[in-house]
Scaffold this motif. Structure first.
Motif, PDB file in Angstrom:
ATOM      1  N   ILE A  12      -2.886   6.101   0.681  1.00  0.00           N
ATOM      2  CA  ILE A  12      -3.230   5.075  -0.405  1.00  0.00           C
ATOM      3  C   ILE A  12      -3.021   5.987  -1.448  1.00  0.00           C
ATOM      4  O   ILE A  12      -3.501   6.278  -2.021  1.00  0.00           O
ATOM      5  N   CYS A  13      -2.508   5.016  -2.216  1.00  0.00           N
ATOM      6  CA  CYS A  13      -1.851   4.423  -3.693  1.00  0.00           C
ATOM      7  C   CYS A  13      -2.897   3.708  -4.495  1.00  0.00           C
ATOM      8  O   CYS A  13      -2.820   2.952  -4.283  1.00  0.00           O
ATOM      9  N   GLN A  14      -2.584   3.600  -5.436  1.00  0.00           N
ATOM     10  CA  GLN A  14      -2.921   3.097  -6.425  1.00  0.00           C
ATOM     11  C   GLN A  14      -1.450   2.630  -7.059  1.00  0.00           C
ATOM     12  O   GLN A  14      -0.145   2.695  -6.862  1.00  0.00           O
ATOM     13  N   ARG A  15      -2.470   0.654  -7.667  1.00  0.00           N
ATOM     14  CA  ARG A  15      -0.415   0.131  -8.040  1.00  0.00           C
ATOM     15  C   ARG A  15      -0.072   0.217  -8.901  1.00  0.00           C
ATOM     16  O   ARG A  15      -0.958   1.263  -9.624  1.00  0.00           O
ATOM     17  N   GLY A  16       1.208   0.599  -9.269  1.00  0.00           N
ATOM     18  CA  GLY A  16       1.859   0.967 -10.448  1.00  0.00           C
ATOM     19  C   GLY A  16       2.289   2.662 -10.905  1.00  0.00           C
ATOM     20  O   GLY A  16       2.996   3.409 -11.282  1.00  0.00           O
ATOM     21  N   THR A  17       1.638   3.542  -9.349  1.00  0.00           N
ATOM     22  CA  THR A  17       2.130   5.085  -9.027  1.00  0.00           C
ATOM     23  C   THR A  17       2.873   4.778  -8.531  1.00  0.00           C
ATOM     24  O   THR A  17       3.648   4.064  -7.773  1.00  0.00           O
ATOM     25  N   SER A  18       3.507   5.500  -8.414  1.00  0.00           N
ATOM     26  CA  SER A  18       4.440   6.341  -7.161  1.00  0.00           C
ATOM     27  C   SER A  18       3.847   7.650  -5.997  1.00  0.00           C
ATOM     28  O   SER A  18       3.233   7.896  -6.252  1.00  0.00           O
ATOM     29  N   LEU A  19       4.964   7.309  -5.061  1.00  0.00           N
ATOM     30  CA  LEU A  19       4.903   8.211  -4.365  1.00  0.00           C
ATOM     31  C   LEU A  19       6.349   8.148  -3.471  1.00  0.00           C
ATOM     32  O   LEU A  19       7.190   7.744  -3.041  1.00  0.00           O
ATOM     33  N   VAL A  62      16.229  -1.405  -4.067  1.00  0.00           N
ATOM     34  CA  VAL A  62      17.293  -0.995  -5.790  1.00  0.00           C
ATOM     35  C   VAL A  62      17.214   0.323  -5.655  1.00  0.00           C
ATOM     36  O   VAL A  62      16.172   1.022  -5.282  1.00  0.00           O
ATOM     37  N   ILE A  63      17.778   0.843  -6.415  1.00  0.00           N
ATOM     38  CA  ILE A  63      17.431   2.530  -6.478  1.00  0.00           C
ATOM     39  C   ILE A  63      16.340   2.942  -7.898  1.00  0.00           C
ATOM     40  O   ILE A  63      16.255   3.674  -7.460  1.00  0.00           O
ATOM     41  N   ASP A  64      16.161   2.098  -8.286  1.00  0.00           N
ATOM     42  CA  ASP A  64      15.438   2.861  -9.739  1.00  0.00           C
ATOM     43  C   ASP A  64      13.999   2.248  -8.870  1.00  0.00           C
ATOM     44  O   ASP A  64      12.733   2.939  -9.327  1.00  0.00           O
ATOM     45  N   LYS A  65      14.270   1.299  -8.094  1.00  0.00           N
ATOM     46  CA  LYS A  65      12.625   0.937  -6.967  1.00  0.00           C
ATOM     47  C   LYS A  65      12.504   2.104  -5.726  1.00  0.00           C
ATOM     48  O   LYS A  65      11.152   2.384  -5.630  1.00  0.00           O
ATOM     49  N   PHE A  66      13.584   2.520  -5.348  1.00  0.00           N
ATOM     50  CA  PHE A  66      13.330   3.337  -4.182  1.00  0.00           C
ATOM     51  C   PHE A  66      14.470   4.622  -4.041  1.00  0.00           C
ATOM     52  O   PHE A  66      15.663   4.540  -3.688  1.00  0.00           O
ATOM     53  N   PRO A  67      14.603   5.070  -5.196  1.00  0.00           N
ATOM     54  CA  PRO A  67      14.988   6.637  -5.461  1.00  0.00           C
ATOM     55  C   PRO A  67      15.338   7.535  -4.200  1.00  0.00           C
ATOM     56  O   PRO A  67      14.228   7.282  -3.825  1.00  0.00           O
ATOM     57  N   MET A  83       4.433   0.706  -7.572  1.00  0.00           N
ATOM     58  CA  MET A  83       3.641   0.227  -6.856  1.00  0.00           C
ATOM     59  C   MET A  83       2.990  -0.952  -6.727  1.00  0.00           C
ATOM     60  O   MET A  83       2.841  -0.678  -7.756  1.00  0.00           O
ATOM     61  N   SER A  84       3.363  -1.721  -5.990  1.00  0.00           N
ATOM     62  CA  SER A  84       2.409  -2.704  -5.655  1.00  0.00           C
ATOM     63  C   SER A  84       1.691  -3.532  -4.674  1.00  0.00           C
ATOM     64  O   SER A  84       2.431  -2.843  -3.148  1.00  0.00           O
ATOM     65  N   PRO A  85       0.989  -4.145  -4.281  1.00  0.00           N
ATOM     66  CA  PRO A  85       0.451  -4.426  -3.286  1.00  0.00           C
ATOM     67  C   PRO A  85       1.624  -5.050  -1.519  1.00  0.00           C
ATOM     68  O   PRO A  85       1.878  -4.396  -0.742  1.00  0.00           O
ATOM     69  N   PHE A 106      13.897   9.698  14.979  1.00  0.00           N
ATOM     70  CA  PHE A 106      12.432   8.561  14.219  1.00  0.00           C
ATOM     71  C   PHE A 106      11.864  10.220  13.499  1.00  0.00           C
ATOM     72  O   PHE A 106      11.578  10.305  14.982  1.00  0.00           O
ATOM     73  N   GLY A 107      11.693   9.688  12.506  1.00  0.00           N
ATOM     74  CA  GLY A 107      10.155   9.867  12.056  1.00  0.00           C
ATOM     75  C   GLY A 107       9.086   9.420  12.584  1.00  0.00           C
ATOM     76  O   GLY A 107       9.323   8.335  12.830  1.00  0.00           O
ATOM     77  N   SER A 108       7.703  10.122  12.230  1.00  0.00           N
ATOM     78  CA  SER A 108       6.924   9.449  12.896  1.00  0.00           C
ATOM     79  C   SER A 108       6.378   8.575  11.964  1.00  0.00           C
ATOM     80  O   SER A 108       4.938   7.434  11.953  1.00  0.00           O
ATOM     81  N   GLY A 109       6.048   8.409  10.552  1.00  0.00           N
ATOM     82  CA  GLY A 109       6.464   6.914   9.556  1.00  0.00           C
ATOM     83  C   GLY A 109       5.074   7.582   8.826  1.00  0.00           C
ATOM     84  O   GLY A 109       4.665   8.316   9.257  1.00  0.00           O
ATOM     85  N   THR A 110       5.351   6.583   7.070  1.00  0.00           N
ATOM     86  CA  THR A 110       4.482   7.251   6.930  1.00  0.00           C
ATOM     87  C   THR A 110       3.577   5.365   6.249  1.00  0.00           C
ATOM     88  O   THR A 110       4.369   4.646   5.802  1.00  0.00           O
ATOM     89  N   ARG A 111       2.308   4.793   6.771  1.00  0.00           N
ATOM     90  CA  ARG A 111       1.786   4.123   6.694  1.00  0.00           C
ATOM     91  C   ARG A 111       1.310   4.176   5.183  1.00  0.00           C
ATOM     92  O   ARG A 111       0.314   4.825   4.596  1.00  0.00           O
ATOM     93  N   LEU A 112       1.646   2.905   4.353  1.00  0.00           N
ATOM     94  CA  LEU A 112       1.505   3.479   2.771  1.00  0.00           C
ATOM     95  C   LEU A 112       0.920   1.337   2.348  1.00  0.00           C
ATOM     96  O   LEU A 112       1.134   1.371   2.591  1.00  0.00           O
ATOM     97  N   THR A 113      -0.637   1.946   1.887  1.00  0.00           N
ATOM     98  CA  THR A 113      -1.955   1.360   1.619  1.00  0.00           C
ATOM     99  C   THR A 113      -1.429   0.975   0.133  1.00  0.00           C
ATOM    100  O   THR A 113      -1.474   2.347  -0.332  1.00  0.00           O
ATOM    101  N   VAL A 114      -0.729   0.186  -0.738  1.00  0.00           N
ATOM    102  CA  VAL A 114      -1.565   0.346  -2.404  1.00  0.00           C
ATOM    103  C   VAL A 114      -2.218  -0.628  -2.542  1.00  0.00           C
ATOM    104  O   VAL A 114      -2.562  -2.203  -2.279  1.00  0.00           O
ATOM    105  N   VAL A 115      -3.463  -0.342  -3.471  1.00  0.00           N
ATOM    106  CA  VAL A 115      -4.318  -0.995  -4.033  1.00  0.00           C
ATOM    107  C   VAL A 115      -4.772  -1.685  -5.422  1.00  0.00           C
ATOM    108  O   VAL A 115      -3.536  -0.740  -6.336  1.00  0.00           O
TER     109      VAL A 115
END
Lengths: 115, 109
Positions: A12-19, A62-67, A83-85, A106-115
């Motif tokens: 669970i991540c804050q908006r504006g941050t990166s993961l 795009v690469i800037d968003k998803f390097p 990140m945004s919601p 496949f990997g098992s996946g990463t469940r991302l929630t942006v708040v």
């Protein structure tokens, strides 16, 4: 078939941050792919990552968003930046090895929630 | 890249055989047909892959007609644990394989 370890499994991540999401394969593979899956939806390809070259991005990504990094034949990372919601989703990595003819693992996946 | 079309959903009962058909009219000569199964909160899992005619493994059979414009995944004697989404993908393995909408199979007792 190969085994892919993906982490984190969720965050669970804050908006504006990166993961940064990591995928480790237990054998050398030529190509790795990154997908996004919204709840209840199919998988959407984000990009293809080959070792030693720039990732190839699908339309709308795009690469800037998803390097993406692919430093060797067993490892890759995807970063979700600023990140945004709307980035809340499941992110999956996969590999392929035509020699095995076992399709993609496949990997098992990463469940991302942006708040 | 060949686009695939599958039924959105199917229902079945335990012990029945389930056949899920996928249309891929624009399949290329070098393309393989691969089926995946996905359970909630998991990544897709490889089921079976074929190029033509019939392929069988311990979990499923894949039937591909001579023109290769469609394929049918056959699951014998399904159980409740076969409830999942099934995806048909077409590609040559050198390029990405794009997922279609998939078929949501529900197996009822």
């Amino acid at each position: 078939s190969a085994v892919i370890s993906q982490k984190p499994s969720r965050d669970i991540c804050q908006r504006g941050t990166s993961l940064t999401i990591q995928c480790q394969v237990d054998s050398q593979v030529t190509m790795m792919f990154w997908y996004r899956q919204q709840p209840g939806q199919s998988l959407t390809l984000i990009a293809t990552a080959n070792q030693g070259s720039e990732a190839t991005y699908e339309s709308g990504f795009v690469i800037d968003k998803f390097p993406i990094s692919r430093p060797n034949l067993t490892f890759s990372t995807l970063t979700v930046s600023n990140m945004s919601p709307e980035d809340s989703s499941i992110y999956l990595c996969s590999d392929t090895d035509r020699g095995r003819s076992y399709g993609y693992t496949f990997g098992s996946g990463t469940r991302l929630t942006v708040v | 890249l060949a686009k695939t079309t599958q039924p959105i959903s199917m229902d079945s009962y335990e012990g029945q055989e389930v056949n899920i058909t996928c249309s891929h009219n624009n399949i290329a000569t070098n393309d393989y047909i691969t089926w995946y199964q996905q359970f909630p909160s998991q990544g897709p899992r490889f089921i079976i892959q074929g190029y033509k005619t019939k392929v069988t493994n311990e979990v499923a059979s894949l039937f591909i007609p001579a023109d290769r414009k469609s394929s049918t995944l056959s699951l014998p004697r399904v159980s409740l644990s076969d409830t999942a989404v099934y995806y048909c993908l077409v590609g040559d393995g050198d390029n990405d394989m794009r997922f279609g909408a998939g078929t949501r199979l529900t197996v009822k007792p």
